[in-house]
Design a protein around this motif. Structure first.
Motif, PDB file in Angstrom:
ATOM      1  N   GLN A 271       0.747  -1.027  -0.036  1.00 43.23           N
ATOM      2  CA  GLN A 271       0.044  -0.069   0.005  1.00 43.23           C
ATOM      3  C   GLN A 271       0.890   1.339  -0.147  1.00 43.23           C
ATOM      4  OE1 GLN A 271      -3.205   0.165  -0.505  1.00 43.23           O
ATOM      5  NE2 GLN A 271      -2.970  -1.942  -0.746  1.00 43.23           N
ATOM      6  N   ASP A 272       1.880   1.421   0.546  1.00 47.35           N
ATOM      7  CA  ASP A 272       2.924   2.502   0.730  1.00 47.35           C
ATOM      8  C   ASP A 272       3.644   2.640  -0.752  1.00 47.35           C
ATOM      9  OD1 ASP A 272       2.492   2.991   3.498  1.00 47.35           O
ATOM     10  OD2 ASP A 272       4.463   1.944   4.126  1.00 47.35           O
ATOM     11  N   ILE A 273       3.900   1.646  -1.465  1.00 45.52           N
ATOM     12  CA  ILE A 273       4.355   1.744  -2.846  1.00 45.52           C
ATOM     13  C   ILE A 273       3.277   2.245  -3.599  1.00 45.52           C
ATOM     14  CG2 ILE A 273       5.084   0.411  -4.921  1.00 45.52           C
ATOM     15  CD1 ILE A 273       6.419  -1.664  -2.953  1.00 45.52           C
ATOM     16  N   LEU A 274       2.138   1.817  -3.587  1.00 45.32           N
ATOM     17  CA  LEU A 274       1.153   2.428  -4.432  1.00 45.32           C
ATOM     18  C   LEU A 274       0.807   3.767  -4.055  1.00 45.32           C
ATOM     19  CD1 LEU A 274      -1.567  -0.576  -4.194  1.00 45.32           C
ATOM     20  CD2 LEU A 274      -0.019   0.081  -6.246  1.00 45.32           C
ATOM     21  N   ARG A 275       0.848   4.202  -2.664  1.00 44.57           N
ATOM     22  CA  ARG A 275       0.589   5.723  -2.240  1.00 44.57           C
ATOM     23  C   ARG A 275       1.721   6.578  -3.053  1.00 44.57           C
ATOM     24  NH1 ARG A 275       1.145   5.471   3.861  1.00 44.57           N
ATOM     25  NH2 ARG A 275       0.482   7.717   3.872  1.00 44.57           N
ATOM     26  N   CYS A 276       2.893   6.075  -3.000  1.00 40.47           N
ATOM     27  CA  CYS A 276       3.967   6.780  -3.941  1.00 40.47           C
ATOM     28  C   CYS A 276       3.781   6.673  -5.462  1.00 40.47           C
ATOM     29  CB  CYS A 276       5.302   5.934  -3.722  1.00 40.47           C
ATOM     30  SG  CYS A 276       5.968   5.826  -1.940  1.00 40.47           S
ATOM     31  N   LEU A 277       3.129   5.467  -6.030  1.00 40.77           N
ATOM     32  CA  LEU A 277       2.913   5.591  -7.423  1.00 40.77           C
ATOM     33  C   LEU A 277       1.840   6.449  -7.824  1.00 40.77           C
ATOM     34  CD1 LEU A 277       3.628   1.832  -8.348  1.00 40.77           C
ATOM     35  CD2 LEU A 277       5.050   3.769  -8.709  1.00 40.77           C
ATOM     36  N   GLN A 278       0.899   6.920  -6.954  1.00 42.45           N
ATOM     37  CA  GLN A 278      -0.448   7.773  -7.238  1.00 42.45           C
ATOM     38  C   GLN A 278       0.156   9.111  -7.165  1.00 42.45           C
ATOM     39  OE1 GLN A 278      -4.095   6.048  -5.757  1.00 42.45           O
ATOM     40  NE2 GLN A 278      -2.897   5.004  -4.340  1.00 42.45           N
ATOM     41  N   VAL A 279       1.355   9.569  -6.816  1.00 41.98           N
ATOM     42  CA  VAL A 279       1.608  10.905  -6.484  1.00 41.98           C
ATOM     43  C   VAL A 279       1.880  11.693  -8.022  1.00 41.98           C
ATOM     44  CG1 VAL A 279       3.578  12.707  -6.198  1.00 41.98           C
ATOM     45  CG2 VAL A 279       2.928  10.898  -4.513  1.00 41.98           C
ATOM     46  N   ARG A 280       1.028  12.779  -8.447  1.00 46.15           N
ATOM     47  CA  ARG A 280       1.120  13.110  -9.629  1.00 46.15           C
ATOM     48  C   ARG A 280       1.590  14.756  -9.876  1.00 46.15           C
ATOM     49  NH1 ARG A 280       1.338   8.882 -10.735  1.00 46.15           N
ATOM     50  NH2 ARG A 280      -0.256   7.411 -11.992  1.00 46.15           N
ATOM     51  N   SER A 281       1.817  15.290  -8.595  1.00 51.64           N
ATOM     52  CA  SER A 281       2.059  16.770  -8.570  1.00 51.64           C
ATOM     53  C   SER A 281       3.186  16.847  -7.397  1.00 51.64           C
ATOM     54  CB  SER A 281       0.872  17.607  -8.478  1.00 51.64           C
ATOM     55  OG  SER A 281       0.323  17.294  -7.177  1.00 51.64           O
ATOM     56  N   GLY A 282       3.760  18.108  -7.420  1.00 50.02           N
ATOM     57  CA  GLY A 282       4.585  18.537  -6.280  1.00 50.02           C
ATOM     58  C   GLY A 282       3.792  18.436  -5.240  1.00 50.02           C
TER      59      GLY A 282
END
Length: 480
Positions: A271-282
């Motif tokens: 889930q932490d990895i997915l949280r990272c991959l969902q970042v789309r902006s600063g």
């Protein structure tokens, strides 16, 4: 979603090292609404167990392998483990500094699991010893030149990390880097002959502070004027690097099928990895970094681990925040000063005897750069810490409250205190507190630069044309 590339760690010989992580990520992505299929996932196979292979070789080969993917949008995301993190970061550095040699493929997200960004204390033990650690590799010994890179305080690793500290913020350019690392060794894999495998403040291979990319560069140098008696006063300069999203994964170890951050693939880690991959902006990145900081603070608040040791009482581990300090001593001509004494001091008296008991956890001199020493410090004891009580009995004290012994300073004693060319005793100025250069769970690179004292007797001109013997020259004054 763009293509996802997995890059394994050091001395891996099979893609089985990834366990079920790719499949679990694909399933988690589907649940989170991310369009990630198994066809979009690629697993790396790179050779790190050959003594001829260097970091530069891996960078070139990685770039070549990426070109063969024929990426749809010329971009990809990456999940790395252990040494894989520095490999990809070295590729990013080469891509920026040698654009004619590297592809223009864009890395959008770099999620590093237990990365050896500042190396590992185990690397310097030598490949003969490390080859016996079955938790890491199977049937082969690791490549010596990559081991040298991964040694604490190596020239190559420091060059990459100082470039990061003094560089621009990757998130500002739309590239998002994350570090997720475990907080304790797998006790079942502890090797009593190699105490680093059970070191608190690490995952059994990489220290938390060595994984973290939130780092600092400090310089102590003489300004040419400030001298008290025969002691040069060294002024402090401090540079803080860009902010990186950093998460401590409670209970995760470096490797192993039971607690390893990659193969065990705990649902929380996925889930932490997915949280990272969902970042789309600063803004997304800053928000996740803030969330990780809050979660780390919650983890630090419950720092006591009781390790079962039946029939004996439980072993107590207090997981204080640690700091790693890499000290390089040289002079203003760039010459390393091997053998110079370096002491941390405390209090207005600037005495090494006033340092808090137990603050120094480890000291390791780099085998190839003997003027570089890595100190492993208990940040909580340096800063002062509240009483630690037993988690099952709050009336039982495991450690009483400790007070800070600030201000902290440093003194340096070079080997050559006299001669035509020599160095003087030096210390940090009384107005600088070196606690300010240390961060909990972070690494600081400290360059101590002493003045090279050159006497006029090294080179003289004379108008006396008669023969003169100068085999025993008078030193004369120190030149400016």
């Amino acid at each position: 979603m763009t293509t996802l590339v997995f890059v394994h760690g050091w001395s891996v010989t099979s893609t089985a090292t990834y366990g079920q992580m790719p499949q679990l990520l694909q399933a988690g992505a589907a649940a989170a609404g991310l369009p990630l299929t198994l066809a979009d996932i690629w697993l790396s196979e790179y050779v790190s167990f050959d003594d001829a292979v260097t970091m530069a070789d891996l960078v070139r080969a990685f770039d070549h392998a990426l070109r063969d993917l024929h990426l749809r949008d010329a971009s990809f995301a990456c999940v790395t483990h252990s040494f894989g993190g520095p490999v990809v970061r070295a590729w990013l550095h080469a891509q920026r500094t040698r654009p004619t040699r590297c592809s223009t493929i864009k890395l959008t997200h770099l999620v590093m699991l237990a990365p050896a960004n500042f190396g590992s204390a185990l690397a310097q033990l030598g490949k003969g010893v490390l080859g016996k650690l079955k938790a890491w590799w199977h049937g082969v010994e690791p490549g010596q030149r990559l081991l040298d890179w991964m040694s604490l305080g190596s020239t190559a690793s420091l060059a990459l990390n100082l470039d990061t500290i003094h560089g621009t913020d990757p998130a500002a350019a739309g590239q998002y880097q994350f570090v997720l690392t475990g907080d304790r060794p797998d006790r079942a894999l502890y090797d009593y002959l190699v105490p680093y495998t059970g070191e608190d403040g690490s995952d059994g291979v990489v220290r938390i502070a060595a994984a973290n990319l939130n780092a600092r560069h400090a310089v102590l140098h003489w300004d040419g004027k400030s001298t008290t008696g025969d002691i040069d006063e060294l002024a402090l300069q401090l540079t803080r690097g860009p902010r990186f999203a950093f998460k401590i994964v409670a209970g995760a170890a470096h490797s192993g099928s039971d607690h390893g951050i990659l193969r065990a693939a705990a649902p929380a880690t996925v889930q932490d990895i997915l949280r990272c991959l969902q970042v789309r902006s600063g803004d997304d990145y800053a928000a996740l970094a803030n969330a990780f900081d809050a979660e780390n603070a919650g983890r630090d608040a419950h720092r006591v681990e009781l390790e079962p040791a039946a029939p004996y009482p439980d072993r107590v581990h207090i997981h204080d925040p640690r700091s790693q300090l890499i000290v390089r001593i040289s002079d203003d001509s760039g010459e390393p000063l091997v053998g110079a004494g370096f002491l941390l001091t405390a209090g207005p008296q600037a005495s090494p005897d006033l340092m808090p008991p137990g603050f120094m956890l480890d000291r390791q001199v780099n085998a190839q750069q003997r003027a570089t020493t890595t100190l492993y410090l208990n940040h909580a004891l340096l800063a002062g810490a509240d009483r630690v009580n037993h988690p099952d009995n709050t009336r039982k004290t495991l450690r009483p409250a400790t007070i800070s012994h600030q201000p902290y300073g440093a003194s340096v004693k070079p080997l050559d205190l006299a001669g035509l060319v020599h160095h003087a005793l030096a210390r940090s100025t009384a107005g600088d507190d070196l606690l300010a250069i240390l961060g909990p769970h972070q690494t600081t690179v400290l360059d101590v630069v002493l003045s090279r004292k050159i006497h006029a007797g090294v080179f003289r001109l004379t108008d006396d044309l008669s023969p003169q013997d100068f085999r025993d020259p008078a030193p004369g004054p120190v030149i400016g």
